[in-house]
Design a protein around this motif. Structure first.
Motif, PDB file in Angstrom:
ATOM      1  N   ASP A   1       2.155   1.327 -17.537  1.00 24.07           N
ATOM      2  CA  ASP A   1       1.789   2.092 -16.348  1.00 24.07           C
ATOM      3  C   ASP A   1       0.765   1.339 -15.499  1.00 24.07           C
ATOM      4  OD1 ASP A   1       3.456   4.177 -17.079  1.00 24.07           O
ATOM      5  OD2 ASP A   1       1.838   5.483 -17.785  1.00 24.07           O
ATOM      6  N   ALA A   2      -0.258   0.810 -16.140  1.00 20.69           N
ATOM      7  CA  ALA A   2      -1.310   0.106 -15.398  1.00 20.69           C
ATOM      8  C   ALA A   2      -0.765  -1.152 -14.718  1.00 20.69           C
ATOM      9  CB  ALA A   2      -2.463  -0.251 -16.331  1.00 20.69           C
ATOM     10  N   THR A   3       0.128  -1.847 -15.390  1.00 22.47           N
ATOM     11  CA  THR A   3       0.722  -3.043 -14.801  1.00 22.47           C
ATOM     12  C   THR A   3       1.550  -2.676 -13.571  1.00 22.47           C
ATOM     13  OG1 THR A   3       0.735  -4.137 -16.952  1.00 22.47           O
ATOM     14  CG2 THR A   3       2.190  -5.036 -15.263  1.00 22.47           C
ATOM     15  N   GLN A   4       2.321  -1.602 -13.681  1.00 23.51           N
ATOM     16  CA  GLN A   4       3.098  -1.158 -12.524  1.00 23.51           C
ATOM     17  C   GLN A   4       2.198  -0.815 -11.344  1.00 23.51           C
ATOM     18  OE1 GLN A   4       6.434   1.603 -13.094  1.00 23.51           O
ATOM     19  NE2 GLN A   4       6.025   1.389 -15.293  1.00 23.51           N
ATOM     20  N   HIS A   5       1.128  -0.079 -11.581  1.00 27.09           N
ATOM     21  CA  HIS A   5       0.246   0.325 -10.488  1.00 27.09           C
ATOM     22  C   HIS A   5      -0.498  -0.864  -9.889  1.00 27.09           C
ATOM     23  CE1 HIS A   5       1.342   4.401 -10.959  1.00 27.09           C
ATOM     24  NE2 HIS A   5       0.757   4.556 -12.129  1.00 27.09           N
ATOM     25  N   ALA A   6      -0.912  -1.794 -10.708  1.00 27.76           N
ATOM     26  CA  ALA A   6      -1.561  -2.995 -10.182  1.00 27.76           C
ATOM     27  C   ALA A   6      -0.578  -3.794  -9.325  1.00 27.76           C
ATOM     28  CB  ALA A   6      -2.107  -3.847 -11.331  1.00 27.76           C
ATOM     29  N   GLY A   7       0.660  -3.901  -9.787  1.00 26.37           N
ATOM     30  CA  GLY A   7       1.678  -4.594  -9.007  1.00 26.37           C
ATOM     31  C   GLY A   7       1.989  -3.883  -7.705  1.00 26.37           C
ATOM     32  N   GLN A   8       2.021  -2.554  -7.738  1.00 23.05           N
ATOM     33  CA  GLN A   8       2.244  -1.788  -6.513  1.00 23.05           C
ATOM     34  C   GLN A   8       1.102  -2.012  -5.526  1.00 23.05           C
ATOM     35  OE1 GLN A   8       2.613   2.113  -8.197  1.00 23.05           O
ATOM     36  NE2 GLN A   8       4.703   1.763  -8.908  1.00 23.05           N
ATOM     37  N   ALA A   9      -0.124  -2.054  -6.026  1.00 19.27           N
ATOM     38  CA  ALA A   9      -1.272  -2.313  -5.153  1.00 19.27           C
ATOM     39  C   ALA A   9      -1.171  -3.706  -4.531  1.00 19.27           C
ATOM     40  CB  ALA A   9      -2.579  -2.157  -5.940  1.00 19.27           C
ATOM     41  N   ALA A  10      -0.728  -4.677  -5.308  1.00 21.49           N
ATOM     42  CA  ALA A  10      -0.549  -6.036  -4.768  1.00 21.49           C
ATOM     43  C   ALA A  10       0.530  -6.041  -3.687  1.00 21.49           C
ATOM     44  CB  ALA A  10      -0.196  -7.006  -5.897  1.00 21.49           C
ATOM     45  N   TYR A  11       1.591  -5.281  -3.903  1.00 20.66           N
ATOM     46  CA  TYR A  11       2.656  -5.183  -2.916  1.00 20.66           C
ATOM     47  C   TYR A  11       2.128  -4.556  -1.615  1.00 20.66           C
ATOM     48  CZ  TYR A  11       6.870  -3.666  -0.541  1.00 20.66           C
ATOM     49  OH  TYR A  11       7.832  -3.461   0.406  1.00 20.66           O
ATOM     50  N   VAL A  12       1.382  -3.460  -1.729  1.00 22.24           N
ATOM     51  CA  VAL A  12       0.839  -2.792  -0.548  1.00 22.24           C
ATOM     52  C   VAL A  12      -0.078  -3.756   0.209  1.00 22.24           C
ATOM     53  CG1 VAL A  12      -0.631  -0.899   0.270  1.00 22.24           C
ATOM     54  CG2 VAL A  12       1.102  -0.467  -1.483  1.00 22.24           C
ATOM     55  N   ARG A  13      -0.875  -4.523  -0.513  1.00 24.71           N
ATOM     56  CA  ARG A  13      -1.736  -5.506   0.157  1.00 24.71           C
ATOM     57  C   ARG A  13      -0.884  -6.511   0.925  1.00 24.71           C
ATOM     58  NH1 ARG A  13      -7.292  -8.014  -0.653  1.00 24.71           N
ATOM     59  NH2 ARG A  13      -7.115  -9.847   0.657  1.00 24.71           N
ATOM     60  N   GLY A  14       0.199  -6.978   0.311  1.00 29.39           N
ATOM     61  CA  GLY A  14       1.082  -7.928   0.978  1.00 29.39           C
ATOM     62  C   GLY A  14       1.708  -7.349   2.236  1.00 29.39           C
ATOM     63  N   VAL A  15       2.141  -6.098   2.173  1.00 34.79           N
ATOM     64  CA  VAL A  15       2.720  -5.444   3.355  1.00 34.79           C
ATOM     65  C   VAL A  15       1.668  -5.350   4.459  1.00 34.79           C
ATOM     66  CG1 VAL A  15       3.645  -3.255   4.241  1.00 34.79           C
ATOM     67  CG2 VAL A  15       4.467  -4.158   2.055  1.00 34.79           C
ATOM     68  N   PHE A  16       0.463  -4.949   4.105  1.00 30.13           N
ATOM     69  CA  PHE A  16      -0.627  -4.829   5.065  1.00 30.13           C
ATOM     70  C   PHE A  16      -0.922  -6.176   5.714  1.00 30.13           C
ATOM     71  CE2 PHE A  16      -5.103  -5.052   6.249  1.00 30.13           C
ATOM     72  CZ  PHE A  16      -5.279  -3.895   6.994  1.00 30.13           C
ATOM     73  N   THR A  17      -0.989  -7.215   4.909  1.00 29.03           N
ATOM     74  CA  THR A  17      -1.342  -8.547   5.393  1.00 29.03           C
ATOM     75  C   THR A  17      -0.279  -9.108   6.330  1.00 29.03           C
ATOM     76  OG1 THR A  17      -2.569  -8.934   3.344  1.00 29.03           O
ATOM     77  CG2 THR A  17      -1.980 -10.869   4.637  1.00 29.03           C
ATOM     78  N   ARG A  18       0.988  -8.822   6.074  1.00 29.48           N
ATOM     79  CA  ARG A  18       2.077  -9.396   6.870  1.00 29.48           C
ATOM     80  C   ARG A  18       2.473  -8.558   8.077  1.00 29.48           C
ATOM     81  NH1 ARG A  18       3.290 -10.808   1.700  1.00 29.48           N
ATOM     82  NH2 ARG A  18       4.643  -9.048   1.307  1.00 29.48           N
ATOM     83  N   ARG A  19       1.909  -7.377   8.227  1.00 26.74           N
ATOM     84  CA  ARG A  19       2.361  -6.525   9.338  1.00 26.74           C
ATOM     85  C   ARG A  19       1.776  -6.953  10.666  1.00 26.74           C
ATOM     86  NH1 ARG A  19      -1.359  -2.467  10.754  1.00 26.74           N
ATOM     87  NH2 ARG A  19      -3.103  -2.495   9.330  1.00 26.74           N
TER      88      ARG A  19
ATOM     89  N   ASP B   1     -11.273  -4.315   2.942  1.00 29.52           N
ATOM     90  CA  ASP B   1     -12.075  -3.377   3.721  1.00 29.52           C
ATOM     91  C   ASP B   1     -11.454  -1.984   3.646  1.00 29.52           C
ATOM     92  OD1 ASP B   1      -9.863  -3.482   5.413  1.00 29.52           O
ATOM     93  OD2 ASP B   1     -10.901  -4.586   6.995  1.00 29.52           O
ATOM     94  N   ASP B   2     -12.090  -1.031   4.312  1.00 31.79           N
ATOM     95  CA  ASP B   2     -11.620   0.351   4.255  1.00 31.79           C
ATOM     96  C   ASP B   2     -10.190   0.494   4.790  1.00 31.79           C
ATOM     97  OD1 ASP B   2     -14.049   1.094   3.177  1.00 31.79           O
ATOM     98  OD2 ASP B   2     -14.842   1.900   5.055  1.00 31.79           O
ATOM     99  N   ALA B   3      -9.858  -0.262   5.829  1.00 36.52           N
ATOM    100  CA  ALA B   3      -8.520  -0.169   6.414  1.00 36.52           C
ATOM    101  C   ALA B   3      -7.455  -0.606   5.418  1.00 36.52           C
ATOM    102  CB  ALA B   3      -8.436  -1.007   7.690  1.00 36.52           C
ATOM    103  N   LEU B   4      -7.715  -1.682   4.714  1.00 33.46           N
ATOM    104  CA  LEU B   4      -6.763  -2.160   3.708  1.00 33.46           C
ATOM    105  C   LEU B   4      -6.668  -1.171   2.548  1.00 33.46           C
ATOM    106  CD1 LEU B   4      -4.886  -4.177   2.312  1.00 33.46           C
ATOM    107  CD2 LEU B   4      -6.918  -5.430   1.552  1.00 33.46           C
ATOM    108  N   LEU B   5      -7.788  -0.698   2.055  1.00 34.41           N
ATOM    109  CA  LEU B   5      -7.794   0.211   0.908  1.00 34.41           C
ATOM    110  C   LEU B   5      -7.095   1.533   1.207  1.00 34.41           C
ATOM    111  CD1 LEU B   5     -11.414  -0.408  -0.360  1.00 34.41           C
ATOM    112  CD2 LEU B   5      -9.286  -1.215  -1.417  1.00 34.41           C
ATOM    113  N   ALA B   6      -7.087   1.955   2.466  1.00 36.57           N
ATOM    114  CA  ALA B   6      -6.489   3.231   2.852  1.00 36.57           C
ATOM    115  C   ALA B   6      -5.092   3.078   3.452  1.00 36.57           C
ATOM    116  CB  ALA B   6      -7.397   3.944   3.857  1.00 36.57           C
ATOM    117  N   PHE B   7      -4.614   1.849   3.597  1.00 36.58           N
ATOM    118  CA  PHE B   7      -3.308   1.620   4.219  1.00 36.58           C
ATOM    119  C   PHE B   7      -2.186   2.216   3.392  1.00 36.58           C
ATOM    120  CE2 PHE B   7       0.532  -1.084   4.426  1.00 36.58           C
ATOM    121  CZ  PHE B   7       0.898  -0.805   5.737  1.00 36.58           C
ATOM    122  N   ARG B   8      -1.209   2.817   4.112  1.00 36.34           N
ATOM    123  CA  ARG B   8      -0.010   3.377   3.487  1.00 36.34           C
ATOM    124  C   ARG B   8       1.201   2.853   4.248  1.00 36.34           C
ATOM    125  NH1 ARG B   8      -1.760   9.661   2.565  1.00 36.34           N
ATOM    126  NH2 ARG B   8      -0.569   9.521   0.656  1.00 36.34           N
ATOM    127  N   PRO B   9       2.132   2.217   3.554  1.00 39.08           N
ATOM    128  CA  PRO B   9       3.340   1.742   4.237  1.00 39.08           C
ATOM    129  C   PRO B   9       4.129   2.868   4.904  1.00 39.08           C
ATOM    130  CG  PRO B   9       3.146   0.707   2.089  1.00 39.08           C
ATOM    131  CD  PRO B   9       2.092   1.779   2.161  1.00 39.08           C
TER     132      PRO B   9
END
Length: 168
Positions: A150-168, A26-34
């Motif tokens: 570069d694309a692999t790094q950014h995709a992995g970073q996005a997965a990490y941000v999703r994980g942080v959002f989900t566990r907070r 959702d919008d909250a997840l897509l806009a989340f910043r650690p």
């Protein structure tokens, strides 16, 4: 396995990562910043797609999917059409607002164009110099590996941000 098949396998791993990141986002997840200066998932996915699109279209001699298929208009971001996200500020990162469906659609369109191009390549094609501004000059093979990294790094970073959002 030849070089084209190897590159297709590597590029073929990206959509699965991006799809998992965007699933039910959702919008909250897509806009989340650690933290206030961190990149958002929306920006990371858009930037990864723009990086692939701009660099692969350049070496392929084709128009970018961003403009050719109208994604610049669909996403309607407040940047010049040439923007790829490179060097953008934290404030600009926050301006990338789009639905998961639009971000995923653009990424999928870029992936389709990329794989169509990579399927045409022979091993000998990868030795073609595509950028003489570097020493040594950059070959097509080196450029494609760089884009993929570069694309692999950014995709992995996005997965990490999703994980942080989900566990907070």
């Amino acid at each position: 396995m030849n070089s084209s098949e190897l590159l297709l396998d590597a590029f073929g791993r990206l959509p699965g990562i991006v799809d998992r990141v965007l699933a039910d986002a959702d919008d909250a997840l897509l806009a989340f910043r650690p933290d206030p200066a961190a990149n958002t998932i929306a920006w990371l996915v858009w930037h990864a797609a723009r990086g692939i699109d701009s660099q692969v279209s350049d070496v392929a001699g084709t128009e970018q999917v961003w403009t050719a298929e109208g994604w610049a208009d669909k996403l309607a971001l407040p940047f010049p059409v040439s923007a790829t996200g490179y060097g953008q500020s934290a404030d600009e990162v926050a301006q990338v607002r789009a639905s998961a469906a639009l971000l995923g659609g653009y990424f999928a369109a870029v992936h389709a164009a990329t794989t169509t191009y990579v399927r045409t390549l022979t091993d000998a094609d990868l030795d073609r110099v595509v950028d003489t501004r570097w020493d040594p000059p950059v070959t097509l093979g080196v450029r494609l590996v760089s884009v993929l990294g570069d694309a692999t790094q950014h995709a992995g970073q996005a997965a990490y941000v999703r994980g942080v959002f989900t566990r907070r």
